[in-house]
Design an enzyme around this catalytic site. Structure first.
Site, PDB file in Angstrom:
ATOM      1  CD  GLN A  19      -2.346   1.387   2.811  1.00 17.33           C
ATOM      2  OE1 GLN A  19      -3.561   1.368   2.824  1.00 17.33           O
ATOM      3  NE2 GLN A  19      -1.640   1.472   3.938  1.00 17.33           N
ATOM      4  CE1 TYR A  37       5.064  -5.056  11.723  1.00 15.63           C
ATOM      5  CE2 TYR A  37       4.199  -3.760  13.552  1.00 15.63           C
ATOM      6  CZ  TYR A  37       4.632  -3.850  12.240  1.00 15.63           C
ATOM      7  OH  TYR A  37       4.636  -2.727  11.455  1.00 15.63           O
ATOM      8  CB  SER A  55       5.058   0.293  13.714  1.00 17.13           C
ATOM      9  OG  SER A  55       3.797  -0.065  14.254  1.00 17.13           O
ATOM     10  CB  ALA A  79      10.210  -4.659   2.444  1.00 18.31           C
ATOM     11  CD  GLU A 123       0.748  -2.783  17.039  1.00 18.56           C
ATOM     12  OE1 GLU A 123       0.989  -3.767  17.745  1.00 18.56           O
ATOM     13  OE2 GLU A 123      -0.325  -2.172  17.076  1.00 18.56           O
ATOM     14  CE  LYS A 183       7.919  -2.627  10.909  1.00 20.60           C
ATOM     15  NZ  LYS A 183       8.472  -2.058   9.679  1.00 20.60           N
TER      16      LYS A 183
HETATM   17  P1  GDR Z   1      -2.662  -3.208  13.509  1.00 19.85           P
HETATM   18  O1  GDR Z   1      -3.751  -3.310  12.336  1.00 19.85           O
HETATM   19  O2  GDR Z   1      -2.456  -4.497  14.186  1.00 19.85           O
HETATM   20  O3  GDR Z   1      -3.037  -2.048  14.369  1.00 19.85           O
HETATM   21  O4  GDR Z   1      -1.315  -2.881  12.693  1.00 19.85           O
HETATM   22  P2  GDR Z   1      -4.992  -4.277  12.136  1.00 19.85           P
HETATM   23  O5  GDR Z   1      -5.881  -3.599  11.169  1.00 19.85           O
HETATM   24  O6  GDR Z   1      -4.582  -5.671  11.812  1.00 19.85           O
HETATM   25  O7  GDR Z   1      -5.685  -4.329  13.589  1.00 19.85           O
HETATM   26  C1  GDR Z   1      -6.212  -3.174  14.216  1.00 19.85           C
HETATM   27  C2  GDR Z   1      -7.001  -3.570  15.453  1.00 19.85           C
HETATM   28  O8  GDR Z   1      -8.219  -4.193  15.062  1.00 19.85           O
HETATM   29  C3  GDR Z   1      -8.455  -5.318  15.900  1.00 19.85           C
HETATM   30  N1  GDR Z   1      -9.299  -6.294  15.202  1.00 19.85           N
HETATM   31  C4  GDR Z   1      -8.955  -6.956  14.082  1.00 19.85           C
HETATM   32  N2  GDR Z   1      -7.845  -6.901  13.328  1.00 19.85           N
HETATM   33  C5  GDR Z   1      -7.795  -7.688  12.210  1.00 19.85           C
HETATM   34  N3  GDR Z   1      -6.720  -7.627  11.416  1.00 19.85           N
HETATM   35  N4  GDR Z   1      -8.833  -8.527  11.883  1.00 19.85           N
HETATM   36  C6  GDR Z   1      -9.964  -8.628  12.638  1.00 19.85           C
HETATM   37  O9  GDR Z   1     -10.881  -9.386  12.319  1.00 19.85           O
HETATM   38  C7  GDR Z   1     -10.045  -7.798  13.785  1.00 19.85           C
HETATM   39  N5  GDR Z   1     -10.997  -7.597  14.733  1.00 19.85           N
HETATM   40  C8  GDR Z   1     -10.523  -6.693  15.588  1.00 19.85           C
HETATM   41  C9  GDR Z   1      -7.060  -5.849  16.208  1.00 19.85           C
HETATM   42  O10 GDR Z   1      -7.094  -6.669  17.357  1.00 19.85           O
HETATM   43  C10 GDR Z   1      -6.281  -4.576  16.364  1.00 19.85           C
HETATM   44  O11 GDR Z   1      -6.351  -4.123  17.685  1.00 19.85           O
HETATM   45  C11 GDR Z   1      -1.292  -2.053  11.554  1.00 19.85           C
HETATM   46  C12 GDR Z   1      -0.282  -2.678  10.571  1.00 19.85           C
HETATM   47  O12 GDR Z   1      -0.332  -1.959   9.360  1.00 19.85           O
HETATM   48  C13 GDR Z   1       1.126  -2.617  11.127  1.00 19.85           C
HETATM   49  O13 GDR Z   1       2.044  -3.086  10.150  1.00 19.85           O
HETATM   50  C14 GDR Z   1       1.444  -1.163  11.495  1.00 19.85           C
HETATM   51  O14 GDR Z   1       2.727  -1.066  12.031  1.00 19.85           O
HETATM   52  C15 GDR Z   1       0.411  -0.622  12.475  1.00 19.85           C
HETATM   53  O15 GDR Z   1      -0.885  -0.741  11.905  1.00 19.85           O
HETATM   54  C16 GDR Z   1       0.654   0.834  12.800  1.00 19.85           C
END
Ligand code: GDR
Length: 353
Positions: free
Chosen positions: A18, A156, A132, A88, A134, A160
C-alpha cells in the site's frame, strides 16, 4: 526535454505494498528515477503481486530478498540510490503471534542488511525506516510522542523496535542520514484485506452484493488512530529532505474503536452494523495495545506535515472503492454527517467479561 542526469534516484523496498505504491506515485510526480525491490516471485507473476503499481513502465524493479544480505548489497551497488525508503516487512501483527521467527528474521535482519549495505556501498544515501506505533504497545502515556517509552506487545512490535534502534545506531555510529517515522495505522482503498479496516469495507461491499452474510471480527473495542496512507508517505519524503536525520511520530491525534469504524462503514450504505458484525473471541489477540493515539506536533512544526483526511472521509472512500469494484455503488449514501452512535451497553458488557 528532461535532463536525466539531474533526476534524483530513489529506491523503495516494499514497493508493491500500500505505502510503496503511493510513495512511488509521489516520487514520480516529483520527477525522481524510482527503483524498487521485489521478491523474484513478484516479477514472475506481476498481475497478482504488483497490482497496486499502476505505472509499471516508469519504475525499475530489482529482485532481492530481505533474507539475503548479498542480494540487497548487490542492488545498492548497482543502483547507487540517493534515498532509500525501507517499507518492506512482515507487517501483519496477528501473524507475528503465529510465526515469531519469520517476523523477527525478516524485519530485524532485513533492516540490518540494508543499513549495512548502505554503509558499505552508498554511505551518502539517505535512509527511511518504517517504524510503527506498535513499538509503543502498552504505552504509559496518551498521546504518545517521540519521547514516550516503548513497550511493544507483539513480536512484530519488538522487531520494529529493533529496526528503529538499528536505524538510530547507524545514524549515531556511522553518520548515516537515517530517519524513522513512527507511523500510526494508515489505510486506503489499497489496504491489504487482512487488516481490520479493509476487512470491514470489503465485507460491506460483499454483503450488499449478496456475496457474504456477515463480517466476523475480533475485539471491537480496541481503539486506533487511523489516517490516510497517501498522506503518510508525504511525511516519509519530507523526513529525507531535512538537513539532519531524526525520528517523527506521524498520526492524526484522533482515535476511534473498531466498532465505530464498522458502524460508519455500514452507515455508508444505509445499513446497521449490529445486523452484520459478529465478534469472535477466536480472533482476539493474546495481547492488545490499547490505547494508541499519536501526537504529531514535531512533524507539524519541523516538517510542515499534517493529516488532511478525517475519519469519516477515510471510511467513506474505502467503502466507495470496494462497492465500485463489485458494481454495487448504487447502495452508497452521502457522507454521513456524524459517526453513528455505537452500542455502548455492548461495549460495557465486553469490558466486564
Ligand atoms: P494493527 O492493524 O495491528 O493495528 O497494525 P490491524 O488492522 O490488523 O488491527 C487493528 C485492530 O483491530 C483489531 N481487530 C482486528 N484486526 C484484524 N486484522 N482482523 C480482525 O478481524 C479484527 N478484529 C478486531 C485488532 O485486534 C487490532 O487491535 C497495523 C499494521 O499496518 C502494522 O504493520 C502497522 O505497524 C500498524 O498498523 C501501525
Amino acid at each position: 526535454m528532461h535532463n536525466f542526469m539531474a533526476r534524483r534516484k530513489a529506491l523503495i523496498s516494499g514497493i508493491s505494498g500500500q505505502d510503496g505504491s503511493y510513495l512511488l506515485e509521489l516520487l514520480l510526480a516529483k520527477d525522481y528515477e524510482v527503483h524498487g525491490i521485489v521478491r523474484r516471485v513478484a516479477l514472475e507473476d506481476p498481475e497478482h503481486h504488483l497490482s497496486r503499481i499502476v505505472d509499471r513502465e516508469r519504475v525499475q524493479l530489482h529482485p532481492a530478498s530481505l533474507e539475503s544480505y548479498a542480494s540487497l548489497h548487490h542492488v545498492a551497488e548497482r543502483v547507487q540510490p540517493e534515498e532509500w525508503y525501507h517499507l518492506a516487512a512482515q507487517s501483519f501483527v496477528s501473524y507475528s503471534f503465529d510465526d515469531e521467527s519469520s517476523t523477527l528474521n525478516t524485519n530485524m535482519n532485513g533492516t540490518h542488511y540494508i543499513l549495512s549495505a548502505l554503509k558499505n556501498s552508498v554511505p551518502s544515501c539517505r535512509f527511511y525506516f518504517a517504524g510503527s506505533s506498535e513499538m509503543f504497545g502498552n504505552a504509559d502515556e496518551v498521546p504518545q510522542t517521540e519521547s514516550t517509552r516503548f513497550h511493544p506487545r507483539s513480536t512484530y512490535g519488538i522487531s520494529k523496535v529493533a529496526g528503529f534502534e538499528l536505524t538510530r545506531n547507524y545514524r549515531e555510529a556511522y553518520g548515516l542520514h537515517a530517519s524513522s517515522g513512527i507511523l500510526y495505522n494508515h489505510e486506503s482503498p489499497r489496504r491489504g484485506f487482512v487488516f481490520v479496516t479493509r476487512k470491514i469495507t470489503s465485507g460491506v461491499a460483499r454483503i450488499v452484493a449478496g456475496l457474504q452474510k456477515e463480517v466476523r471480527l475480533g475485539n471491537l473495542d480496541v481503539q486506533r488512530d487511523w489516517g490516510h496512507s497517501r498522506e503518510y508517505v508525504e511525511a516519509m519524503w519530507l523526513m529525507l529532505q531535512q538537513p539532519e536525520p531524526d525520528d517523527y511520530v506521524i498520526a492524526t491525534g484522533e482515535t476511534h474503536s473498531v466498532r465505530e469504524f464498522a458502524a460508519m462503514a455500514f452507515a455508508c450504505v444505509g445499513l446497521d452494523y449490529r445486523d452484520y458484525v459478529k465478534s469472535d473471541p477466536v480472533l482476539f489477540r493474546p495481547t492488545e495495545v490499547n490505547p494508541l493515539r499519536g501526537d504529531a506536533s514535531k512533524a507539524r512544526e519541523r516538517l510542515g506535515w499534517q493529516p488532511r483526511t478525517g475519519f469519516r472521509q477515510l471510511v467513506r472512500e474505502m467503502v466507495e472503492a470496494d462497492c465500485r469494484a463489485l458494481g454495487v455503488q448504487g447502495w452508497l449514501r452521502d457522507l454521513p454527517v456524524a459517526i453513528p452512535e455505537v452500542d455502548e451497553s455492548a461495549r460495557l458488557r465486553g469490558a466486564a467479561r
